[in-house]
Design a protein around this motif. Sequence first.
Motif, PDB file in Angstrom:
ATOM      1  N   TYR A 108      19.119 -33.731  31.564  1.00  0.00           N
ATOM      2  CA  TYR A 108      19.699 -32.406  31.351  1.00  0.00           C
ATOM      3  C   TYR A 108      21.071 -32.474  30.696  1.00  0.00           C
ATOM      4  O   TYR A 108      21.594 -31.464  30.260  1.00  0.00           O
ATOM      5  CB  TYR A 108      19.821 -31.663  32.681  1.00  0.00           C
ATOM      6  N   LEU A 116      23.427 -26.820  35.428  1.00  0.00           N
ATOM      7  CA  LEU A 116      22.045 -27.251  35.617  1.00  0.00           C
ATOM      8  C   LEU A 116      21.136 -26.050  35.857  1.00  0.00           C
ATOM      9  O   LEU A 116      20.067 -25.925  35.246  1.00  0.00           O
ATOM     10  CB  LEU A 116      21.997 -28.196  36.807  1.00  0.00           C
ATOM     11  N   MET A 120      18.066 -24.834  33.524  1.00  0.00           N
ATOM     12  CA  MET A 120      16.702 -24.732  34.050  1.00  0.00           C
ATOM     13  C   MET A 120      16.158 -23.328  33.887  1.00  0.00           C
ATOM     14  O   MET A 120      14.963 -23.141  33.663  1.00  0.00           O
ATOM     15  CB  MET A 120      16.681 -25.139  35.524  1.00  0.00           C
ATOM     16  N   GLU A 123      14.779 -22.894  30.497  1.00  0.00           N
ATOM     17  CA  GLU A 123      13.587 -23.679  30.176  1.00  0.00           C
ATOM     18  C   GLU A 123      12.371 -23.277  30.997  1.00  0.00           C
ATOM     19  O   GLU A 123      11.322 -23.884  30.874  1.00  0.00           O
ATOM     20  CB  GLU A 123      13.878 -25.163  30.400  1.00  0.00           C
ATOM     21  N   HIS A 126       7.438 -22.922  31.046  1.00  0.00           N
ATOM     22  CA  HIS A 126       7.012 -24.234  30.552  1.00  0.00           C
ATOM     23  C   HIS A 126       5.574 -24.258  30.070  1.00  0.00           C
ATOM     24  O   HIS A 126       5.141 -25.235  29.499  1.00  0.00           O
ATOM     25  CB  HIS A 126       7.251 -25.316  31.597  1.00  0.00           C
TER      26      HIS A 126
END
Lengths: 127, 100, 492, 142
Positions: A108, A116, A120, A123, A126
Amino acid sequence: MNILERIVENINYLGGAALFLIGLHTVVTHTNLIKKIIGINIMGTGVFLFFIAIGNIEGGTPPIWLEGMENPIFVNPVPSALILTGIVVSVSVTVYLLSLVIRIFQTYGTIDQKELAEIMEQEVPHD
Amino acid sequence: MKKILIRIVFIILFFILAGGIFTMPTSPDISAPSYNDTVRHYIDNAVEETGATNVVAAVVADYRAFDTLGETVVLFTAIVAVGSVLRVPLKKDEVEIHHE
Amino acid sequence: MISQLPIINLVALLLMAIMVPFIKKISFRATLWLGGILLIGVLVSSVFIFIHVANVGDIIYHFGDYESFLGIEFKVDPFASLFTLFVGTLAFIIYVYSSGDKTEGIESPEFSRYYVLYFLMLFAMFGILYSNDLFNTYVFIEIISLTSCAIISIKRKKEPYPAAFRYVLLNEIGSLSFLFGIAMLYMISGHLNIDLLANTIQSGWTTLPINIIFAIVFMTVGLSLKAAIFPFHIWLPDAHASAPSTSSAILSAVVVKIYILVLIKLILKVFGVELFASLGMDTVLLIFGGAGMIMGSIFAMTQKDLKRMLGYSSVSQIGYIVVGLALMSDLGLRSAFFHIISHGLTKAALFLSVGIVIYLKKSRSVKGFEGLGFQIPIAMTVFGIAAFSMIGIPLTSGFIAKWNLGIAVESASQYIFLGVIVISSLLNAMYYLPILFAAFLKDNPEHQEKVSIEKIPAAMLLPIVVLGLSILLIGIYPNLLMQLIDLVIARL
Amino acid sequence: MNDTIVKSITRLVIPFVQVYGIFIILNGHVSPGGGFSGGALLGTSLILYTLVFGAIKAKHKFSHKASEIAESGGILIFVTVGLIAIFVGMPFLTNLAAGFPAGSAGAILSAGMIPIIMIGIGIKVASTMITLFHKLIEEVIQ
């Protein structure tokens, strides 16, 4: 005066409790993952200190029989034996956490929990 | 603001714990409840029962040896766990080289 | 000889774990077979132990031939032997499945590591159930926390690392709280043996209550963190969702339950029900459990990722178990034990059948289920049975579990929880039924070609069929299991 | 680190550290110490070697295979000692009652299985420290 005396008497226990809470505070408030690991270790040290303090006897000698000893007063050997185990466990967990941090940084690019979480969240879709 | 609030909560927690500690049996002498028959038995009979003059070693490696087995297993687990996280480099082209 | 069996089981599991890297060099297939045979052996000996314990009496095992106040003691009572049987059975079923499932992010060099961790975890779980020593329990808890985090982070993707980090961090806080509680108890008694400790606590309650109160609070909080009881559940969905399917199954079906069993052991054997209840801890647990039942279901409804949904569903089901426990009556305990076993079977079936979907489609979205019932009929039928069991439809084990909880709640006259059970079941239905409708009633034009069953390894299909059948079996003949649970409660 | 002083002093110090570590492991049952402290000393000496001479040279000294055997070996010693008691018909990990020789208290060769267990722990701790250290620094170097 009385209070002061009691604080001095129980300083090991108070120190253990304080370290436990300082460690917990570090884990809860800091966002840096390495600092969280340090916090866990401080917590562990607090508990170990508390446990060891239970075994302490004032004026006691280490529990090892030597030649010519007559009716010695030994400190309690059990907490020392138990905490030996506890320390090793704490080392293992620390190493595992550090290895996870290395991987998190490689994948990351950050070791800050807030960043973080942001990465996340971006993203998430997925598949 | 939030930080101060959390700090206050922790300080209150510390005072609760400290207040508890003052009423605990903390006296560092042999009248403490934790210094009981078990401990006396260890100290008096360790040399006879285990042959070791170091009572801590007798407790670690004989009386409570199964705990010690458990923590050697923890060390083994740590190696396997770290190995499973840090196995091979992440880059695709390096993967082939480092395969065992 | 039979008294040596528990320790032989443990040593066999440990030796298997150590030898896997060496046997693997000869042949990996041999390792798999050897592990399977070993697990069957452990299961058979667990059955023998259970029969012996039920008919003859508890096995007390003293390590090093020292008396119980000196050394470490194992106590194999019906409680321990029934739940080792449960753990062993589920572990074997999941093991068979894992030997077929070679996708889901674990790479082939990692397989041997995965099985090392798997056997170490089993070793620790068996040990924790047998052990009658608090510090020994702590050591085993640490082995379980390390291994259970490592079988999450073994997956070669990005998401597991932060999830595993958070899991191990909270796990460690829980362990340290537990150790702090042990320190408090050691201070007033000097014993670590559970039976001796219980005696001191009963006599020390009047003179030194503060240690016992601190110990209860620290240990309950520590174990709640690990068992994901409602307000402490934040790590669970991430950790269980990002793990490989087999790991999710074992984590959700067994590992979380182990911590609840330790909590039950503490409450019943160390502190005693009256003492625990007189501090009002039972009310706290009751509220947490009830809140978990509802909130877990509500969170689950909003999830798009199927495995996260199942994770939140676990939170809600743990709420049921906690409520059963917090009633502090025999009926409540009975329902809690039944629910532990029923939920273990059901969650394993759900995660494993979802694992087949992932194996086939490489996707975990809730949306992609259209027409799947025709593509993989067996897996989706098992998914359907397990989902019905979660909702609590008759003929499944989940119905019996909820029914028992209802009776227990009613006899404790906590009528508000009857409503909570009904609402939670309705919420469960609201997120499981749409998936089933999509799978069986809708037709997806994109997936017209039927996937034949042969494409899925038999090693993956067989375990889920067994799980689905056992859910039905327990649902139709609940007395088979109830008899055993009654025996456990009578001898606790 | 290409410093001659550091290198030669390290060469000089490491044997002493290792001998001291072994001494502590073997004397664990008669004096302060034991498997953990001695194993930690042994591990530290190897870590010192790695820090001064680099990971590649250290890998030659303590190869992957050696570490694998040492890791399993520590537990295997422990379990074998325990199983001997079971074969005699006593509970797991029984010491003197299972026929381990007691020796005269205070001597190095005494106390039955305790020195054996301490050696097992020492091997285990030392190999764990050095393996974990190598794993972590290999990752950073790459």
